[in-house]
Design an enzyme around this catalytic site. Structure first.
Site, PDB file in Angstrom:
ATOM      1  CG  ASP A  92     -95.910 -65.497-117.061  1.00 42.31           C
ATOM      2  OD1 ASP A  92     -95.943 -66.585-116.455  1.00 42.31           O
ATOM      3  OD2 ASP A  92     -94.837 -64.936-117.360  1.00 42.31           O
ATOM      4  CB  SER A  93    -100.266 -68.599-119.711  1.00 38.74           C
ATOM      5  OG  SER A  93     -99.505 -68.304-120.877  1.00 38.74           O
ATOM      6  N   GLY A  94     -96.997 -69.001-118.998  1.00 38.56           N
ATOM      7  CA  GLY A  94     -95.855 -69.831-119.368  1.00 38.56           C
ATOM      8  C   GLY A  94     -95.627 -69.941-120.854  1.00 38.56           C
ATOM      9  N   GLY A  95     -96.613 -69.525-121.645  1.00 43.79           N
ATOM     10  CA  GLY A  95     -96.517 -69.688-123.099  1.00 43.79           C
ATOM     11  C   GLY A  95     -95.352 -68.948-123.723  1.00 43.79           C
ATOM     12  CG  PHE A  96     -93.103 -64.551-123.978  1.00 49.67           C
ATOM     13  CD1 PHE A  96     -93.167 -64.072-125.282  1.00 49.67           C
ATOM     14  CD2 PHE A  96     -92.008 -64.204-123.201  1.00 49.67           C
ATOM     15  CE1 PHE A  96     -92.165 -63.255-125.802  1.00 49.67           C
ATOM     16  CE2 PHE A  96     -91.000 -63.390-123.707  1.00 49.67           C
ATOM     17  CZ  PHE A  96     -91.085 -62.920-125.009  1.00 49.67           C
ATOM     18  CD  GLN A 189    -100.992 -63.198-128.834  1.00 49.47           C
ATOM     19  OE1 GLN A 189    -100.410 -62.471-129.635  1.00 49.47           O
ATOM     20  NE2 GLN A 189    -100.454 -63.527-127.660  1.00 49.47           N
ATOM     21  N   GLY A 216     -98.638 -60.216-127.680  1.00 49.90           N
ATOM     22  CA  GLY A 216     -97.957 -60.253-128.976  1.00 49.90           C
ATOM     23  C   GLY A 216     -97.343 -58.943-129.413  1.00 49.90           C
ATOM     24  CG  ASP A 266     -95.337 -57.773-117.326  1.00 47.67           C
ATOM     25  OD1 ASP A 266     -94.276 -58.435-117.423  1.00 47.67           O
ATOM     26  OD2 ASP A 266     -96.226 -57.788-118.203  1.00 47.67           O
ATOM     27  CB  CYS A 304     -85.752 -40.144-106.522  1.00 44.34           C
ATOM     28  SG  CYS A 304     -86.129 -41.889-106.211  1.00 44.34           S
ATOM     29  CB  CYS A 306     -85.483 -44.675-103.878  1.00 42.84           C
ATOM     30  SG  CYS A 306     -83.899 -44.278-104.670  1.00 42.84           S
ATOM     31  CB  CYS A 309     -82.344 -40.560-104.441  1.00 41.66           C
ATOM     32  SG  CYS A 309     -82.316 -41.130-106.160  1.00 41.66           S
ATOM     33  CG  HIS A 335     -83.230 -44.743-108.603  1.00 41.14           C
ATOM     34  ND1 HIS A 335     -83.617 -43.499-108.138  1.00 41.14           N
ATOM     35  CD2 HIS A 335     -83.208 -44.637-109.967  1.00 41.14           C
ATOM     36  CE1 HIS A 335     -83.802 -42.682-109.162  1.00 41.14           C
ATOM     37  NE2 HIS A 335     -83.557 -43.348-110.279  1.00 41.14           N
TER      38      HIS A 335
END
Length: 375
Positions: A92-96, A189, A216, A266, A304, A306, A309, A335
């Protein structure tokens, strides 16, 4: 561009399945990206993350620029080598994070001056610096630098913020330059306003990007409003490029987003929830710290595959969580990440088969059942 492409193999309504091809591997879409904020998915080995079916991870520009530093990561061979992950990485860009974490920040046309939340040191993040950091990290997919206002907000403020982000998008594109094998995504945005979203989408397409994010959202507006925006926002973006919904989300958020034409998502939720004893199953959310699990010899989720489980009972998982043993966060995170990747695989199969509507109905019906009866 060489080394990066996107192809659709099937659609069902607005839901799409296909593949993003990068030099480091193929990303099956719709895709969920586990978040490796500080060059690690917390409580997981990289090979364990890959074993869940993840094709790509997300790294965080803000956190990595502050610690250990992008220049240091570059000297040590780039982020892939540094964290022992050979598949694609999106940064990501770091802005958030600057807006949500940093102290004493000052926003100008140039960028954002801020103090680190770690040690109070002063930094300046601009579109150009964000592109430089992401180049030093060596990520496969780079996000342009933008501002993300918290919702709800006055429309005038959202409009000004969106237009600033579009100017920054152009500067990001210019600074990114020609990097064969690496992709740059623009970020739409405009808050919840259709006209502003349309203006943003048009501006981004004029600049030209390898993929487009819907930014946004998932910033406090609630699911109903988010879905209202997703009913029109993805349609404003090119059909032949990946569409990425940033920071989403809960399982039903993800299903609703895919239904509306989103290809990538994400969220920290599966890993963060695993560390706090919240477990996602096909029958909804289970709280492992509840006393009802103390004598339960059954697995978390019969369906599941994993390690949590396959090898451990609810009683054991309850015990190690209550005892604050490290294995608790490891098993529950694995899990949850497995559940999310199984969710994506199920949607990909359903879209390819043209049965997404039936799959979605079954998904909601299973969750409505609630957890299995106590022993």
């Amino acid at each position: 561009m060489t080394g990066f492409s996107f192809s659709l193999s099937a659609t069902d309504g607005k839901a799409r399945t296909g593949a993003i091809t990068t030099l480091r591997g193929t990303i099956r879409t719709p895709a969920f990206m586990p978040v490796g904020t500080a060059a690690t998915v917390k409580a997981m080995l990289p090979e364990s993350v890959a074993a869940t079916g993840a094709d790509i991870l997300l790294g965080n520009t803000y956190h990595l620029m502050l610690r250990p530093g992008a220049e240091r990561v570059d000297r040590l061979g780039g982020l892939h080598e540094f964290m022992n992950w050979s598949k694609p990485i999106l940064t990501d860009s770091g802005g958030f994070q600057v807006m949500s974490l940093a102290g004493l920040r000052k926003l100008t046309e140039e960028g954002v001056a801020f103090k680190s939340h770690i040690d109070g040191s002063r930094h300046m993040l601009t579109p150009e610096r964000s592109m430089e950091i992401q180049r030093l990290l060596g990520s496969d997919i780079v996000m342009c630098f933008d501002e993300c206002p918290a919702l709800p907000a006055e429309e005038k403020a959202v409009a000004e913020s969106m237009r600033l982000s579009m100017r920054w998008a152009q500067r990001s594109r210019d600074a990114f330059g020609d990097r064969p094998g690496h992709a740059l995504f623009g970020i739409q945005q405009g808050g919840v306003t259709r006209d502003l979203r349309a203006e943003s989408a048009e501006a981004l397409q004029e600049i030209g990007f390898d993929g487009y994010a819907v930014g946004g959202l998932a910033v406090g507006e609630g699911q109903e409003i988010m879905f209202d925006v997703l009913d029109f926002a993805p349609d404003m973006l090119p059909v032949d490029k990946p569409r990425y919904l940033m920071g989403v989300g809960k399982p039903d958020d993800i299903v609703g987003a895919v239904k509306r034409g989103i290809d990538m998502m994400d969220c920290v939720l599966p890993s963060r929830s695993g560390r706090t004893g919240q477990v996602f199953t096909r029958r909804g959310v289970v709280n492992i710290k509840n006393a009802r699990h103390a004598d339960d010899p059954r697995p978390l989720d019969e369906g599941c595959s994993c390690p949590a489980c396959r090898g451990y009972s609810r009683a054991y998982l309850h015990h190690v969580f209550r005892a604050q043993e490290m294995i608790s966060g490891m098993l529950l995170t694995w899990h949850n990440l497995q559940y999310y990747q199984d969710l994506m695989a199920g949607m990909r199969e359903a879209i390819a088969a043209g049965t997404f509507c039936d799959w979605e109905n079954q998904f909601h019906a299973d969750r409505a059942l609630g957890d299995i009866e106590p022993v």
